[in-house]
Design a protein around this motif. Structure first.
Motif, PDB file in Angstrom:
ATOM      1  N   HIS A 122       0.774  -1.248   0.000  1.00  0.00           N
ATOM      2  CA  HIS A 122       0.000   0.000   0.000  1.00  0.00           C
ATOM      3  C   HIS A 122       0.805   1.298   0.000  1.00  0.00           C
ATOM      4  CE1 HIS A 122      -3.222  -2.759   0.501  1.00  0.00           C
ATOM      5  NE2 HIS A 122      -3.099  -2.913   1.796  1.00  0.00           N
ATOM      6  N   ALA A 123       2.086   1.232   0.313  1.00  0.00           N
ATOM      7  CA  ALA A 123       2.902   2.445   0.231  1.00  0.00           C
ATOM      8  C   ALA A 123       4.348   2.023   0.039  1.00  0.00           C
ATOM      9  CB  ALA A 123       2.770   3.274   1.509  1.00  0.00           C
ATOM     10  N   VAL A 124       5.134   2.876  -0.599  1.00  0.00           N
ATOM     11  CA  VAL A 124       6.522   2.511  -0.894  1.00  0.00           C
ATOM     12  C   VAL A 124       7.526   3.357  -0.120  1.00  0.00           C
ATOM     13  CG1 VAL A 124       5.947   1.576  -3.158  1.00  0.00           C
ATOM     14  CG2 VAL A 124       6.531   4.004  -2.959  1.00  0.00           C
ATOM     15  N   ARG A 125       6.995   4.254   0.723  1.00  0.00           N
ATOM     16  CA  ARG A 125       7.883   5.059   1.586  1.00  0.00           C
ATOM     17  C   ARG A 125       7.475   4.807   3.034  1.00  0.00           C
ATOM     18  NH1 ARG A 125       5.395   9.346  -1.009  1.00  0.00           N
ATOM     19  NH2 ARG A 125       4.931  10.116   1.079  1.00  0.00           N
TER      20      ARG A 125
ATOM     21  N   VAL B  70      -3.186  10.018  -2.413  1.00  0.00           N
ATOM     22  CA  VAL B  70      -2.403   9.579  -1.253  1.00  0.00           C
ATOM     23  C   VAL B  70      -1.198   8.734  -1.693  1.00  0.00           C
ATOM     24  CG1 VAL B  70      -2.466   8.221   0.899  1.00  0.00           C
ATOM     25  CG2 VAL B  70      -4.432   9.645   0.263  1.00  0.00           C
ATOM     26  N   ASN B  71      -1.483   7.701  -2.503  1.00  0.00           N
ATOM     27  CA  ASN B  71      -0.398   6.783  -2.880  1.00  0.00           C
ATOM     28  C   ASN B  71      -0.462   6.423  -4.361  1.00  0.00           C
ATOM     29  OD1 ASN B  71      -2.631   5.172  -3.065  1.00  0.00           O
ATOM     30  ND2 ASN B  71      -1.861   3.521  -1.771  1.00  0.00           N
ATOM     31  N   ASP B  72      -1.148   7.259  -5.158  1.00  0.00           N
ATOM     32  CA  ASP B  72      -1.460   6.825  -6.526  1.00  0.00           C
ATOM     33  C   ASP B  72      -0.714   7.617  -7.612  1.00  0.00           C
ATOM     34  OD1 ASP B  72      -2.809   9.207  -6.195  1.00  0.00           O
ATOM     35  OD2 ASP B  72      -4.731   8.484  -6.983  1.00  0.00           O
ATOM     36  N   SER B  73       0.391   8.314  -7.247  1.00  0.00           N
ATOM     37  CA  SER B  73       1.099   9.094  -8.276  1.00  0.00           C
ATOM     38  C   SER B  73       2.053   8.197  -9.069  1.00  0.00           C
ATOM     39  CB  SER B  73       1.901  10.220  -7.616  1.00  0.00           C
ATOM     40  OG  SER B  73       2.982   9.646  -6.904  1.00  0.00           O
ATOM     41  N   LEU B  74       2.516   8.686 -10.204  1.00  0.00           N
ATOM     42  CA  LEU B  74       3.470   7.892 -10.981  1.00  0.00           C
ATOM     43  C   LEU B  74       4.812   7.794 -10.254  1.00  0.00           C
ATOM     44  CD1 LEU B  74       2.625   8.709 -14.685  1.00  0.00           C
ATOM     45  CD2 LEU B  74       1.859   6.851 -13.217  1.00  0.00           C
ATOM     46  N   GLU B  75       5.080   8.773  -9.396  1.00  0.00           N
ATOM     47  CA  GLU B  75       6.266   8.709  -8.522  1.00  0.00           C
ATOM     48  C   GLU B  75       6.181   7.473  -7.614  1.00  0.00           C
ATOM     49  OE1 GLU B  75       9.751  10.048  -7.836  1.00  0.00           O
ATOM     50  OE2 GLU B  75       8.462  10.872  -9.430  1.00  0.00           O
ATOM     51  N   ASP B  76       4.966   7.235  -7.093  1.00  0.00           N
ATOM     52  CA  ASP B  76       4.754   6.041  -6.254  1.00  0.00           C
ATOM     53  C   ASP B  76       4.949   4.769  -7.080  1.00  0.00           C
ATOM     54  OD1 ASP B  76       3.863   7.105  -3.599  1.00  0.00           O
ATOM     55  OD2 ASP B  76       2.305   8.030  -4.819  1.00  0.00           O
ATOM     56  N   ALA B  77       4.438   4.796  -8.315  1.00  0.00           N
ATOM     57  CA  ALA B  77       4.560   3.606  -9.172  1.00  0.00           C
ATOM     58  C   ALA B  77       6.038   3.306  -9.419  1.00  0.00           C
ATOM     59  CB  ALA B  77       3.818   3.825 -10.485  1.00  0.00           C
ATOM     60  N   LYS B  78       6.804   4.381  -9.635  1.00  0.00           N
ATOM     61  CA  LYS B  78       8.240   4.219  -9.876  1.00  0.00           C
ATOM     62  C   LYS B  78       8.906   3.621  -8.628  1.00  0.00           C
ATOM     63  CE  LYS B  78      10.035   7.728 -12.402  1.00  0.00           C
ATOM     64  NZ  LYS B  78      10.500   9.129 -12.441  1.00  0.00           N
ATOM     65  N   GLY B  79       8.538   4.155  -7.473  1.00  0.00           N
ATOM     66  CA  GLY B  79       9.083   3.665  -6.198  1.00  0.00           C
ATOM     67  C   GLY B  79       8.747   2.194  -5.990  1.00  0.00           C
ATOM     68  N   LEU B  80       7.573   1.818  -6.444  1.00  0.00           N
ATOM     69  CA  LEU B  80       7.129   0.433  -6.288  1.00  0.00           C
ATOM     70  C   LEU B  80       8.028  -0.512  -7.088  1.00  0.00           C
ATOM     71  CD1 LEU B  80       4.945  -1.435  -5.156  1.00  0.00           C
ATOM     72  CD2 LEU B  80       3.454  -0.785  -7.041  1.00  0.00           C
ATOM     73  N   ILE B  81       8.299  -0.118  -8.305  1.00  0.00           N
ATOM     74  CA  ILE B  81       9.155  -0.955  -9.157  1.00  0.00           C
ATOM     75  C   ILE B  81      10.537  -1.109  -8.523  1.00  0.00           C
ATOM     76  CG2 ILE B  81      10.253  -1.114 -11.452  1.00  0.00           C
ATOM     77  CD1 ILE B  81       7.131  -1.369 -11.319  1.00  0.00           C
ATOM     78  N   GLN B  82      11.042   0.009  -7.999  1.00  0.00           N
ATOM     79  CA  GLN B  82      12.373  -0.051  -7.378  1.00  0.00           C
ATOM     80  C   GLN B  82      12.385  -0.959  -6.147  1.00  0.00           C
ATOM     81  OE1 GLN B  82      13.420   4.029  -6.957  1.00  0.00           O
ATOM     82  NE2 GLN B  82      14.279   4.037  -9.035  1.00  0.00           N
TER      83      GLN B  82
ATOM     84  N   ILE C 118       5.335 -13.683  -5.038  1.00  0.00           N
ATOM     85  CA  ILE C 118       4.624 -13.026  -3.929  1.00  0.00           C
ATOM     86  C   ILE C 118       3.664 -12.007  -4.537  1.00  0.00           C
ATOM     87  CG2 ILE C 118       4.877 -11.521  -1.911  1.00  0.00           C
ATOM     88  CD1 ILE C 118       7.528 -12.781  -1.330  1.00  0.00           C
ATOM     89  N   THR C 119       2.460 -11.950  -3.987  1.00  0.00           N
ATOM     90  CA  THR C 119       1.499 -10.932  -4.430  1.00  0.00           C
ATOM     91  C   THR C 119       1.650  -9.707  -3.536  1.00  0.00           C
ATOM     92  OG1 THR C 119      -0.044 -12.659  -5.084  1.00  0.00           O
ATOM     93  CG2 THR C 119      -0.965 -10.459  -4.779  1.00  0.00           C
ATOM     94  N   PHE C 120       1.797  -8.552  -4.140  1.00  0.00           N
ATOM     95  CA  PHE C 120       1.826  -7.308  -3.361  1.00  0.00           C
ATOM     96  C   PHE C 120       0.511  -6.578  -3.601  1.00  0.00           C
ATOM     97  CE2 PHE C 120       6.179  -8.593  -3.564  1.00  0.00           C
ATOM     98  CZ  PHE C 120       6.658  -8.278  -2.300  1.00  0.00           C
ATOM     99  N   GLU C 121      -0.229  -6.400  -2.516  1.00  0.00           N
ATOM    100  CA  GLU C 121      -1.521  -5.725  -2.629  1.00  0.00           C
ATOM    101  C   GLU C 121      -1.298  -4.230  -2.430  1.00  0.00           C
ATOM    102  OE1 GLU C 121      -2.465  -8.759   0.366  1.00  0.00           O
ATOM    103  OE2 GLU C 121      -4.511  -8.537  -0.382  1.00  0.00           O
ATOM    104  N   TYR C 122      -1.971  -3.475  -3.284  1.00  0.00           N
ATOM    105  CA  TYR C 122      -1.759  -2.023  -3.254  1.00  0.00           C
ATOM    106  C   TYR C 122      -3.116  -1.357  -3.453  1.00  0.00           C
ATOM    107  CZ  TYR C 122       0.990   2.255  -3.949  1.00  0.00           C
ATOM    108  OH  TYR C 122       1.557   3.504  -3.816  1.00  0.00           O
TER     109      TYR C 122
END
Ligand code: SAH
Ligand code: SF4
Length: 411
Positions: A264-267, A312-324, A302-306
């Motif tokens: 649900h969050a990458v930070r 709140v957590n839906d920006s493309l910056e978050d998506a990038k952080g998720l991949i990393q 592993i399934t990561f639920e988001y």
């Protein structure tokens, strides 16, 4: 889901529900390991040399044939059946309510009698039929002691852990109601068919944090996957956790089922707010536990639920952080549109934003299905489960359903 698909309570298909069962203080054989069952029989005078055979007989009747009455055990002598009836039970919980959504999702509110001290508890489980498979979502606790800020269950205090019996009974009851046990007249030696079962998968994604109830969850899942009983492959069982790191290691070593992480969050700063257990086990520790999970491969991810929370957590910056963050972990990402509940301050991300987010992740090589909300009309979707102790009052519920129709007509 279109506005007209949303059903109101009066349009719910009526289903017959079981009669209230007598409150029984007798211990249930359901949820006992083979060793425990053997010891319980021995204590009631069953001869040592018979124990193994009796346990196998009972195991087959209870888990392969799904009987809930000792009298149905045709190859067990009358004396033995009387003894079993006098000391034990294999009864199902009471069905307090059964709802069928217009998308075929079913939700049961079940009441378990108190065994020994304590009062009855109520629990919800949800069945989601899909093309070629059917998934049962099972609860592990009544309420939850964690307080994820977007989760309805998190607003309900923890009443208590469920026992292994109560966890498994959710599966047995679903099989009863769906006609998913073989014919009672089937010949001896019948085994559970591997294909074509209505409940083909189970997910520990109902109420509660399964890893805060590790021992009972472990016993129940090992019985569910026992090859001479319910026989569900461990690859078809998924345990979802908010991130109880020490027990993630134990899950890999002692249970061996598929793992899902409520990320649900990458930070850390944001995850501390959304999933407060992050303060105890921050992302670095969580990701280390995921990397060490045994048996991971492209076929076993592993399934990561988001959950998609607007702004709140839906920006493309978050998506990038998720991949990393997930680099090097065989992973599937499950984007869950936020399911609203009365009193929440969160909103679901706009559909366009969810798609942009998903496209970004897809282009980085991850499958990222957007989970279609199921059973929203009967409050059966993720994070909407909440049982009797704090169930919505009827008026509140009707108002909420009206709000759902207004807000989600475009789904
Ligand atoms: N406690 C465990 C098991 C519950 S699984 C866990 O948190 O993993 C239920 C899933 O639904 C979790 O991923 C949870 O974070 C998510 N969820 C909770 N509330 C939600 C909501 N309102 N909308 C969408 N998903 C939600
Ligand atoms: Fe509990 Fe899971 Fe809800 Fe968090 S998301 S409050 S851990 S049920």
């Amino acid at each position: 889901m279109s506005a007209t698909d949303v059903i109101t309570p009066s349009r719910l298909k009526p289903m017959p529900v079981s009669q209230p069962v007598e409150l029984s203080p007798k211990p249930s054989l359901i949820g006992m390991t083979r060793e425990e069952m053997g010891a319980a029989l021995k204590e009631k005078g069953v001869a040592d040399k018979q124990i193994k055979m009796r346990v196998s007989q009972l195991w087959n009747w209870i888990y392969v044939r799904g009987v809930s009455d000792f009298d149905a055990m045709a190859n067990v002598s009358k004396d033995m059946r009387e003894m079993l009836k006098a000391h034990f039970t294999i009864a199902r919980p009471e069905i307090v309510e059964e709802q069928v959504s217009n998308d075929g999702t079913r939700k049961w509110l079940l009441r378990f009698p108190p065994r020994g001290a304590g009062r009855p508890v109520e629990v919800e489980s949800v069945y989601i039929p899909e093309e070629g498979r059917g998934t049962l979502c099972i609860s592990s606790q009544v309420g939850c002691s964690l307080t994820c800020s977007f989760c309805h269950t998190g607003t309900q205090r923890l009443v208590r852990n469920l026992t292994a019996e109560e966890i498994l009974s959710q599966l047995l009851l679903a099989r009863d109601r769906l006609g998913d046990f073989p014919d009672r007249e089937a010949p001896q030696g019948t085994i559970m068919p591997a294909e074509g079962r209505k409940v083909s998968n189970i997910v520990m994604m109902g109420m509660g944090e399964p890893l805060y109830n590790f021992d009972s969850v472990k016993t129940a899942l090992l019985i569910a996957s026992d090859g001479d009983g319910l026989s569900l492959s461990k690859r078809r069982i998924t345990l979802s956790t908010s991130g109880v790191v020490p027990e993630i290691y134990r899950t890999g070593e002692e249970i061996g089922v598929m793992l899902a992480i409520s990320l649900h969050a990458v930070r850390d700063d944001l995850r501390d707010m959304l999933v407060p257990i992050n303060k105890k086990y921050p992302l670095k520790e969580l990701m280390d536990a995921c990397r060490a999970y045994p048996g991971l491969s492209n076929a076993r991810r592993i399934t990561f639920e988001y959950v998609m929370l607007k702004g709140v957590n839906d920006s493309l910056e978050d998506a990038k952080g998720l991949i990393q963050l997930l680099k090097g972990i065989p992973a599937k990402i499950n984007l869950i549109p936020f399911n609203p509940w009365p009193g929440t301050n969160y909103q679901c991300s706009d559909w366009e934003q969810i798609e942009k987010f998903a496209d970004f992740i897809n282009s980085a090589g991850y499958a990222s299905p957007i989970r279609t909300p199921r059973g929203r009309d009967i409050l059966a979707a993720c994070g909407q489960l909440k049982s009797e102790s704090e169930r919505m009052r009827k008026t509140e519920r009707l108002a909420f359903e009206a709000m759902m129709i207004a807000n989600h007509g475009e789904d």
